[in-house]
Design a protein around this motif. Structure first.
Motif, PDB file in Angstrom:
ATOM      1  N   LEU A  36      10.942 -12.453 -57.920  1.00 20.61           N
ATOM      2  CA  LEU A  36       9.535 -12.078 -57.766  1.00 20.61           C
ATOM      3  C   LEU A  36       9.030 -11.377 -59.020  1.00 20.61           C
ATOM      4  O   LEU A  36       7.930 -11.670 -59.517  1.00 20.61           O
ATOM      5  N   PHE A  37       9.839 -10.467 -59.562  1.00 15.68           N
ATOM      6  CA  PHE A  37       9.455  -9.781 -60.800  1.00 15.68           C
ATOM      7  C   PHE A  37       9.391 -10.761 -61.971  1.00 15.68           C
ATOM      8  O   PHE A  37       8.530 -10.639 -62.852  1.00 15.68           O
ATOM      9  N   LEU A  38      10.304 -11.727 -61.985  1.00 12.97           N
ATOM     10  CA  LEU A  38      10.303 -12.724 -63.053  1.00 12.97           C
ATOM     11  C   LEU A  38       9.020 -13.554 -63.016  1.00 12.97           C
ATOM     12  O   LEU A  38       8.382 -13.790 -64.054  1.00 12.97           O
ATOM     13  N   ALA A  39       8.628 -13.992 -61.827  1.00 19.24           N
ATOM     14  CA  ALA A  39       7.397 -14.773 -61.693  1.00 19.24           C
ATOM     15  C   ALA A  39       6.175 -13.935 -62.060  1.00 19.24           C
ATOM     16  O   ALA A  39       5.255 -14.416 -62.745  1.00 19.24           O
ATOM     17  N   ALA A  40       6.166 -12.671 -61.629  1.00 23.54           N
ATOM     18  CA  ALA A  40       5.035 -11.795 -61.954  1.00 23.54           C
ATOM     19  C   ALA A  40       4.949 -11.558 -63.460  1.00 23.54           C
ATOM     20  O   ALA A  40       3.849 -11.544 -64.039  1.00 23.54           O
ATOM     21  N   GLY A  41       6.096 -11.378 -64.114  1.00 23.15           N
ATOM     22  CA  GLY A  41       6.092 -11.196 -65.561  1.00 23.15           C
ATOM     23  C   GLY A  41       5.566 -12.418 -66.292  1.00 23.15           C
ATOM     24  O   GLY A  41       4.822 -12.298 -67.274  1.00 23.15           O
ATOM     25  N   TYR A  42       5.937 -13.593 -65.816  1.00 23.18           N
ATOM     26  CA  TYR A  42       5.449 -14.825 -66.442  1.00 23.18           C
ATOM     27  C   TYR A  42       3.927 -14.930 -66.292  1.00 23.18           C
ATOM     28  O   TYR A  42       3.219 -15.258 -67.255  1.00 23.18           O
ATOM     29  N   LEU A  43       3.420 -14.643 -65.099  1.00 23.42           N
ATOM     30  CA  LEU A  43       1.975 -14.717 -64.876  1.00 23.42           C
ATOM     31  C   LEU A  43       1.228 -13.683 -65.722  1.00 23.42           C
ATOM     32  O   LEU A  43       0.105 -13.940 -66.178  1.00 23.42           O
ATOM     33  N   LEU A  44       1.846 -12.531 -65.933  1.00 21.75           N
ATOM     34  CA  LEU A  44       1.233 -11.521 -66.798  1.00 21.75           C
ATOM     35  C   LEU A  44       1.130 -12.034 -68.234  1.00 21.75           C
ATOM     36  O   LEU A  44       0.102 -11.838 -68.909  1.00 21.75           O
ATOM     37  N   LEU A  45       2.173 -12.712 -68.707  1.00 16.64           N
ATOM     38  CA  LEU A  45       2.122 -13.291 -70.053  1.00 16.64           C
ATOM     39  C   LEU A  45       1.051 -14.375 -70.147  1.00 16.64           C
ATOM     40  O   LEU A  45       0.360 -14.489 -71.166  1.00 16.64           O
ATOM     41  N   VAL A  46       0.917 -15.171 -69.100  1.00 10.59           N
ATOM     42  CA  VAL A  46      -0.139 -16.192 -69.081  1.00 10.59           C
ATOM     43  C   VAL A  46      -1.509 -15.528 -69.198  1.00 10.59           C
ATOM     44  O   VAL A  46      -2.382 -15.981 -69.962  1.00 10.59           O
ATOM     45  N   ALA A  74      14.682 -18.786 -55.199  1.00  7.39           N
ATOM     46  CA  ALA A  74      14.469 -17.922 -54.038  1.00  7.39           C
ATOM     47  C   ALA A  74      14.873 -18.628 -52.751  1.00  7.39           C
ATOM     48  O   ALA A  74      15.446 -18.009 -51.839  1.00  7.39           O
ATOM     49  N   LEU A  75      14.592 -19.916 -52.660  1.00  7.01           N
ATOM     50  CA  LEU A  75      14.990 -20.689 -51.483  1.00  7.01           C
ATOM     51  C   LEU A  75      16.499 -20.645 -51.282  1.00  7.01           C
ATOM     52  O   LEU A  75      16.988 -20.601 -50.147  1.00  7.01           O
ATOM     53  N   ALA A  76      17.239 -20.634 -52.382  1.00  8.13           N
ATOM     54  CA  ALA A  76      18.696 -20.591 -52.282  1.00  8.13           C
ATOM     55  C   ALA A  76      19.213 -19.224 -51.857  1.00  8.13           C
ATOM     56  O   ALA A  76      20.301 -19.123 -51.282  1.00  8.13           O
TER      57      ALA A  76
END
Length: 291
Positions: A36-46, A74-76
């Motif tokens: 979740l933090f990884l996805a949020a960090g990517y969106l912040l960079l975008v 995450a599904l895994a």
């Protein structure tokens, strides 16, 4: 086809890591929080890239790809598959496929390094570029290293007591997940990543590398199915089902990786034979000053 054979496995049971109530739910969800933090960090960079250069926003397809990679990982890790993997070798293998092969492809095609270089200030981007060109990163990103970490370690895991030793420890499953994800990310980056890589070989060499990985996966899965030299002590049916999942699931993942390699390939166009290279226009002579 998968080779059949007799397997001399010891039937065993695994402890159920899940609990009941809120504590059990929290324990089941906790492993996915880093994603979740990884996805949020990517969106912040975008978001930063869009503010920094509104005329050249990041590709939407890359954002979707990265988020899909996070979702697959995450599904895994989340219920029902995550807790089941502690007591069922088939669920473990499904985790391996998702975390180590499918999720890394989505993450790599999101081009996070390129996004980071665009989002940070210029002086930090130069530092990051120097880091990517450093000798340790070159060694880590070498195709042989990537192949050994992503595929070669499977033999060490399943044909020695290592799997049993790791899964008997509280930190064993998280360690396996981290290894699968990082090693799979590294291999996908070297083979087909749109991000720059310091030791990336030519496209034909990468196709050969991918072919070696396909052969290695097939060999490991066939040996698991046949019960040859394996060090995993679980019921025979679980081993065989997991081996088939590795065989066919690995083939699909590697075909997707090959397709990504072709899709991201930018061939260098050579000038036709006999063509005369264009010359720069001669600078105009300044008129002599009057007088």
């Amino acid at each position: 086809m998968v080779v059949t054979g007799a397997g001399g496995h010891h039937h065993g049971t695994h402890p159920d890591p899940g609990g009941s109530g809120a504590a059990g739910f929290a324990a089941a969800v906790l492993p996915a929080l880093p994603l979740l933090f990884l996805a949020a960090g990517y969106l912040l960079l975008v978001h930063r890239c869009r503010r920094k250069d509104p005329g050249r926003p990041p590709h939407t397809a890359r954002t979707v790809s990265f988020l899909a990679g996070c979702a697959l990982a995450a599904l895994a890790l989340l219920p029902p598959l995550g807790p089941a993997a502690h007591g069922d070798f088939r669920a473990h293998m499904a985790q391996h496929m998702l975390i180590g092969m499918y999720a890394p492809l989505g993450l790599v095609l999101g081009a996070p390094v390129t996004l980071l270089l665009r989002a940070v200030p210029s002086h930090r981007a130069r530092r990051l570029t120097r880091l990517l060109r450093s000798r340790p990163v070159r060694l880590l990103a070498h195709p042989v290293t990537a192949l050994a970490l992503s595929t070669g370690t499977l033999a060490l895991l399943y044909f020695t007591p290592l799997y049993g030793v790791l899964t008997a420890q509280p930190w064993g499953h998280p360690a396996l997940h981290a290894h699968f994800l990082l090693a799979g990310w590294l291999f996908a980056w070297v083979v087909a990543g749109p991000d720059p890589a310091p030791s990336r070989p030519s496209v034909p060499a990468r196709l050969v590398l991918l072919g070696v990985a396909v052969a290695a996966h097939a060999t490991v899965s066939q040996m698991l199915y046949g019960g040859f030299l394996i060090g995993v002590h679980v019921p025979v049916d679980e081993v065989r089902d997991a081996a088939q999942l590795m065989y066919y699931g690995g083939d699909i993942a590697e075909l997707l990786l090959a397709a990504a390699l072709v899709a991201t390939w930018r061939p260098v166009r050579k000038a036709p034979a006999g063509a005369v290279p264009a010359r720069r226009a001669a600078p105009r002579e300044r008129p002599a000053p009057a007088g």
